[in-house]
Design an enzyme around this catalytic site. Structure first.
Site, PDB file in Angstrom:
ATOM      1  N   SER A   1       0.832  -1.212   0.000  1.00  0.00           N
ATOM      2  CA  SER A   1       0.000   0.000   0.000  1.00  0.00           C
ATOM      3  C   SER A   1       0.860   1.253   0.000  1.00  0.00           C
ATOM      4  O   SER A   1       0.541   2.244  -0.670  1.00  0.00           O
ATOM      5  CB  SER A   1      -0.927   0.013   1.226  1.00  0.00           C
TER       6      SER A   1
ATOM      7  N   GLU B   1      -6.357   8.171 -15.257  1.00  0.00           N
ATOM      8  CA  GLU B   1      -5.413   7.107 -15.565  1.00  0.00           C
ATOM      9  C   GLU B   1      -5.970   6.207 -16.652  1.00  0.00           C
ATOM     10  O   GLU B   1      -7.142   6.331 -17.044  1.00  0.00           O
ATOM     11  CB  GLU B   1      -5.097   6.313 -14.290  1.00  0.00           C
TER      12      GLU B   1
ATOM     13  N   ARG C   1      -4.136  -1.467 -18.753  1.00  0.00           N
ATOM     14  CA  ARG C   1      -2.775  -1.936 -18.512  1.00  0.00           C
ATOM     15  C   ARG C   1      -2.424  -3.225 -19.261  1.00  0.00           C
ATOM     16  O   ARG C   1      -1.295  -3.380 -19.729  1.00  0.00           O
ATOM     17  CB  ARG C   1      -2.570  -2.191 -17.017  1.00  0.00           C
TER      18      ARG C   1
ATOM     19  N   HIS D   1       2.742  -6.943 -11.138  1.00  0.00           N
ATOM     20  CA  HIS D   1       2.323  -5.795 -10.339  1.00  0.00           C
ATOM     21  C   HIS D   1       1.180  -6.081  -9.375  1.00  0.00           C
ATOM     22  O   HIS D   1       1.203  -5.632  -8.237  1.00  0.00           O
ATOM     23  CB  HIS D   1       1.922  -4.664 -11.282  1.00  0.00           C
TER      24      HIS D   1
END
Length: 525
Positions: free
Chosen positions: A42, A112, A280, A341
């Site tokens: 986090s 994003e 992504r 990720h």
């Protein structure tokens, strides 16, 4: 040593800390952290937290963006639950004192990849760190919270293990890594908030603590796990020998950053009409394709055209870190590569964070709530942590605690000290390398079968080591990693299509029937 608490929280990231703070007003809480409270994934989150905060945006748009990114595998009820509770989650963080970035019109919202609107509230380019820096002192100061740093959970204590026949969790065995003592912690309710499993891969943006511990423990305890094949590879990890796991935020592309080849030409428009703002999985596959096609070590992310003032204001931490490594992003492009990720699958739970085992809850990256589907939409992860941590807390407080049975101490009577620790480091390295080579961004049946064969050989070897020697921090992590790797491979073999983050050369089409990949855990599973 035997300790008893009302609630045991395993993991100290946003899900664990926010749950602890909410619970501390009502009951006795223990929070177990493998290192310090501050050492969690986090704290590494740069981009921000997605929530509908602008009147020009809508709940329906956020839901639709999440479903598009997730290749329509998302659970609609769970997605709506998270998105509708987004504003309240942000308001709670603001009440705690998180200093979100503001501009003349109020809180600054960025955009994003995969988002149709500006809805990502942030603290410059270090949101996770700012949230953690705000909450951690409050956790440390709370009288009802016992903090066990440098402790790692070995296994959950369940009714099955105690011979009671109850499918219920009563706490966990935890290793104090500083003195080597195993502590027995009893708790009427246990919350797994251990994060993901990025360290199963050779290259990852995750901290060293992300070893799939909660997923592996819950599986051994009898929980279902789902959709483990969907490992999100972040498209842009800084490519530099001294930059271990340094992430270049999604927001860089959201604010106009362009992906380029070494000759300065763009390539994303050839892969997707949304260019750099594609989700992504598409961007990561495009980079992987161009690198393999052209034999490149990396590609480049260029935001220098936005000017130094803009870059210093919006990305001060990325600018400073790159500058330390001799890269001035205000005047030159950033070398980047994809890296593991985010673990989109995990422990199956309901809208209250309840797992298949009574008294056992999960929140955050270790869970499979249904929100992410086949691919996580950027900045939905911290939001999910907050919403499901609160849901678990509410359910825990709404129910009468179950009395604890007598809990046996950890038995070390039939084991000895390990004679060759090199076995652990060798197996760790082998696991991460073949997972990267065989179960990476692009997969084939042949690669997956090879990986499954290799992982089962390793699993047997590690089990033999675990059965004969005293537990250590590294052995516990390796045991969990190899099991988590097997779950990823098994799910990938079962999915005979390409969807979201799972791309197979043998099944390049997306199936018409949408279904989850679910594996049932427990003894002998």
């Amino acid at each position: 040593m035997l300790l008893n608490f009302d609630v045991l929280i395993i993991g100290s990231g946003l899900a664990g800390q926010s749950a602890a703070l909410r619970l501390a007003k009502h009951c006795r809480v223990a929070i177990v952290s493998k290192r310090r409270l501050e050492d969690s994934a986090s704290g590494w989150a740069q981009g921000g937290i997605a929530a509908v905060l602008d009147s020009k945006d809508s709940i329906e748009n956020h839901i639709r963006d999440t479903q598009i990114a997730g290749a329509w595998l998302n659970d609609e009820e769970a997605t709506r639950h998270v998105v509708e509770n987004g504003r309240r989650a942000i308001e709670w963080l603001i009440e705690q004192g998180v200093p979100f970035t503001q501009d003349a019109s109020g809180y600054h919202l960025t955009r994003e990849g995969g988002h149709s609107a500006r809805r990502v509230i942030h603290v410059a380019d270090a949101t996770g760190l700012a949230v953690q820096d705000t909450l951690t002192p409050k956790v440390r100061a709370a009288a009802n919270i016992t903090i066990l740093e440098h402790h790692i959970a070995i296994d959950l204590i369940t009714g099955d293990k105690l011979g009671t026949g109850k499918k219920r969790c009563f706490g966990a065995y935890v290793l104090d890594t500083q003195n080597g003592e195993v502590v027995t912690i009893g708790a009427a309710n246990t919350l797994i908030a251990t994060g993901g499993a990025g360290k199963v891969y050779l290259y990852t943006t995750n901290p060293d603590t992300s070893t799939g511990d909660g997923i592996a423990m819950a599986w051994r305890a009898g929980c279902r796990v789902a959709n483990m094949e969907f490992i999100q590879f972040h498209p842009t990890c800084l490519y530099h020998p001294q930059a271990k796991s340094f992430l270049i935020s999604e927001a860089v592309r959201g604010e106009g950053g362009l992906l380029k080849l070494p000759d300065g030409s763009r390539f994303m428009p050839e892969h997707d009409e949304r260019g750099e703002l594609a989700p992504r999985d598409i961007v990561a596959r495009a980079i992987d394709f161009e690198m393999k096609k052209r034999g490149l070590d990396c590609v480049f992310l260029d935001i220098s055209h936005k000017g130094e003032a803009f870059i210093r204001e919006h990305f001060p931490n990325i600018h400073a870190r790159c500058l330390e490594l001799g890269i001035d992003i205000a005047h030159q492009p950033i070398p980047v590569v994809p890296a593991a990720h985010y673990t989109c699958g995990g422990i199956v739970c309901d809208l209250h964070g309840r797992t298949d085992v009574g008294g056992l809850y999960v929140a955050g990256e270790a869970s499979c709530t249904g929100l992410h589907g086949a691919n996580r939409l950027a900045s939905n992860s911290l939001l999910e942590c907050l919403v499901f941590a609160e849901a678990a807390v509410n359910d825990i407080l709404a129910n009468q605690p179950t009395p604890l049975p007598a809990l046996p101490e950890w038995d070390e009577s039939r084991v000895t000290d390990a004679d060759e620790e090199v076995v652990i480091s060798h197996n760790w390295d082998e696991l991460r390398r073949f997972m990267w080579d065989y179960v990476g961004i692009v997969r084939t049946n042949k690669r997956l079968k090879r990986a499954l064969h290799r992982v089962r050989l390793l699993k047997r070897e590690i089990h033999e080591f675990y059965s004969n020697f005293r537990v250590s921090h590294d052995l516990i992590e390796l045991r969990n990693l190899v099991l988590t790797a097997e779950l990823i491979i098994r799910c990938a073999i079962l999915r005979r299509e390409s969807r979201g983050l799972h791309y197979s050369r043998d099944y390049p089409e997306t199936a018409k029937k949408i279904k989850n990949t679910v594996l049932k855990g427990g003894p002998g599973a």
